[in-house]
Write an enzyme that holds these catalytic residues in place. Structure first.
Site, mmCIF file in Angstrom:
data_model
loop_
_atom_site.group_PDB
_atom_site.id
_atom_site.type_symbol
_atom_site.label_atom_id
_atom_site.label_comp_id
_atom_site.label_asym_id
_atom_site.label_seq_id
_atom_site.Cartn_x
_atom_site.Cartn_y
_atom_site.Cartn_z
ATOM 1 N N ARG A 1 0.766 -1.013 -0.637
ATOM 2 C CA ARG A 1 0.125 0.011 -0.229
ATOM 3 C C ARG A 1 1.030 1.440 0.176
ATOM 4 N NH1 ARG A 1 -5.786 1.533 3.205
ATOM 5 N NH2 ARG A 1 -6.136 0.174 1.374
ATOM 6 N N HIS B 1 -7.307 0.951 -6.752
ATOM 7 C CA HIS B 1 -7.223 -0.284 -5.475
ATOM 8 C C HIS B 1 -7.237 -1.003 -5.890
ATOM 9 C CE1 HIS B 1 -7.426 -1.277 -1.874
ATOM 10 N NE2 HIS B 1 -8.290 -0.668 -0.990
ATOM 11 N N GLN C 1 -10.351 -3.881 -3.782
ATOM 12 C CA GLN C 1 -10.875 -3.634 -3.280
ATOM 13 C C GLN C 1 -12.364 -3.633 -5.099
ATOM 14 O OE1 GLN C 1 -12.005 -1.371 -0.349
ATOM 15 N NE2 GLN C 1 -14.448 -2.279 -1.639
ATOM 16 N N ASP D 1 -17.381 7.061 -1.979
ATOM 17 C CA ASP D 1 -15.929 6.646 -1.717
ATOM 18 C C ASP D 1 -15.083 8.342 -0.913
ATOM 19 O OD1 ASP D 1 -13.452 6.056 -0.281
ATOM 20 O OD2 ASP D 1 -11.926 6.086 -1.846
ATOM 21 N N CYS E 1 -16.433 1.729 -0.163
ATOM 22 C CA CYS E 1 -15.241 0.935 0.147
ATOM 23 C C CYS E 1 -14.920 1.055 2.262
ATOM 24 C CB CYS E 1 -13.681 1.388 -0.669
ATOM 25 S SG CYS E 1 -13.407 2.749 -0.892
ATOM 26 N N ARG F 1 -13.812 -8.561 1.058
ATOM 27 C CA ARG F 1 -12.114 -8.675 0.819
ATOM 28 C C ARG F 1 -11.170 -9.961 0.980
ATOM 29 N NH1 ARG F 1 -10.276 -3.487 0.649
ATOM 30 N NH2 ARG F 1 -8.121 -4.533 -0.342
HETATM 31 N N1 CP Z 1 -11.662 -0.278 1.836
HETATM 32 C C1 CP Z 1 -10.103 -0.187 2.447
HETATM 33 O O1 CP Z 1 -8.540 -0.493 2.275
HETATM 34 O O2 CP Z 1 -9.904 -0.560 3.733
HETATM 35 P P1 CP Z 1 -8.507 0.089 4.971
HETATM 36 O O3 CP Z 1 -7.687 1.083 4.358
HETATM 37 O O4 CP Z 1 -9.185 -0.153 5.803
HETATM 38 O O5 CP Z 1 -7.712 -0.876 4.361
HETATM 39 N N1 NVA Z 2 -10.008 6.433 -1.922
HETATM 40 C C1 NVA Z 2 -9.372 6.006 -0.328
HETATM 41 C C2 NVA Z 2 -9.189 4.667 -0.245
HETATM 42 C C3 NVA Z 2 -9.269 4.093 0.979
HETATM 43 C C4 NVA Z 2 -9.440 2.496 1.352
HETATM 44 C C5 NVA Z 2 -8.003 6.566 -0.301
HETATM 45 O O1 NVA Z 2 -7.288 5.950 -1.050
HETATM 46 O O2 NVA Z 2 -7.686 6.741 1.407
#
Ligand code: CP
Ligand code: NVA
Length: 305
Positions: A104, A131, A134, A222, A262, A290
């Protein structure tokens, strides 16, 4: 033959995506019956996080444990990566210890570099561009609720961000019709929209949430302020005014419309508490899924390596 890495949802063909969703459903059913599935015994997964996470971290870690393997949570600040060891050296060294990496990251370039230098599969666990994990969970959720993807009308209400980009590509690959409604200046990446159209996707970008939501089978939103956008928070809260999923918007969609988010969610901002917790909401199934899709993904990418 699956690709080595999953950096973009478009790294999967339609057939691979459907195969993955089928396997996810099978693993979900077996888990429900407490039938153990352990094809990844003695396999390890490195999980590099530059940003916080609840769902991604926990679901990948539980997935590896249940599949018979092991996951290592690596906060990037605690790695030598945080003290200027290169991404490429990190990838090459991890390739000697573990069998796959999830990451990430802030910049999508970092997952690209990891994938280029690693001999093992690299999975994008969220970047500024996409993502994909997701979206795999979202597709399983949509199929559970709607049976099929072809011709479904999906409306994205909000920021043209990483999740939106993956939705644009996934919709094109699975044959769903997508309307993206965002404020001016927050449109999704034009290259993603272009790529989706090359894949045969039916995607419309508008600045009118009511137009996008009209007759929708799926409403999706989101956060307005993604991780990394915090310095723009005040400006964004102003700009996104009117782009909330609430009862009035839900009433424009089909009566059996499902609502996706999400998570994490901000009640009273991108979505009301009533809708998030209401009868149309599928957000907890989405979060649970997930786990199942990532198990399928890990099996498909790792089992033969
Ligand atoms: N939706 C999602 O990726 O959640 P987290 O940021 O908690 O991993
Ligand atoms: N768009 C959001 C998604 C979180 C799961 C972010 O990048 O923070």
């Amino acid at each position: 033959m699956m690709p080595k890495d999953l950096l973009s949802i478009s790294d999967l063909t339609r057939e691979e995506m459907l195969q993955l969703i089928d396997l996810s459903a099978e693993l979900k059913e077996k888990r429900g019956k407490r039938h153990a599935q352990t094809p990844l015994i003695n396999r390890s997964l490195a999980m590099i996080f530059e940003k916080p996470s609840t769902r991604t971290r926990v679901s990948f870690e539980v997935a590896m444990t249940e599949l018979g393997g092991h996951a290592l949570y690596l906060n990037s600040a605690d790695l030598q990566l945080g003290r200027s060891e290169t991404v490429c050296d990190t990838a090459m060294v991890l390739s000697r210890y573990v069998h796959a990496i999830i990451a990430r990251v802030y910049s999508h370039e970092t997952v690209r570099e990891l994938a280029k230098c690693a001999d093992i599969p690299v999975i994008n666990a969220l970047s500024d561009a996409e993502h994909p994990c997701q979206l795999l969970a979202d597709l399983l959720t949509i199929r559970e609720r709607k049976g099929d993807f072809q011709g479904l009308r999906v409306a994205w209400i909000g920021d043209g961000n990483n999740v939106c980009n993956s939705l644009i590509l996934a919709s094109a690959i699975t044959g769903m019709r997508l309307s993206v409604a965002c404020p001016t200046g927050y449109e999704p990446d034009q290259a993603m929209v272009g790529h989706a159209r090359e894949l045969g996707g039916d995607v419309v970008v508008t600045h009118d949430p009511v137009e996008a939501a009209a007759g929708a089978d799926v409403l999706y939103t989101d956060v307005w302020v993604s991780m990394g956008d915090e310095t723009e928070e005040q400006e964004r809260l102003r700009d996104f005014d009117g782009f909330q999923i609430n009862d009035a918007l839900l009433n424009r969609a089909k009566p059996d419309c499902i609502v996706l988010h999400c998570l994490p969610a901000h009640r009273g901002k991108e979505i009301t508490g009533e809708v998030l917790e209401g009868a149309h909401s599928a957000v907890l199934d989405q979060a649970e899924n997930r786990l199942h899709v990532q198990k399928a993904l890990l099996v498909m990418l790792m089992a033969e390596r």
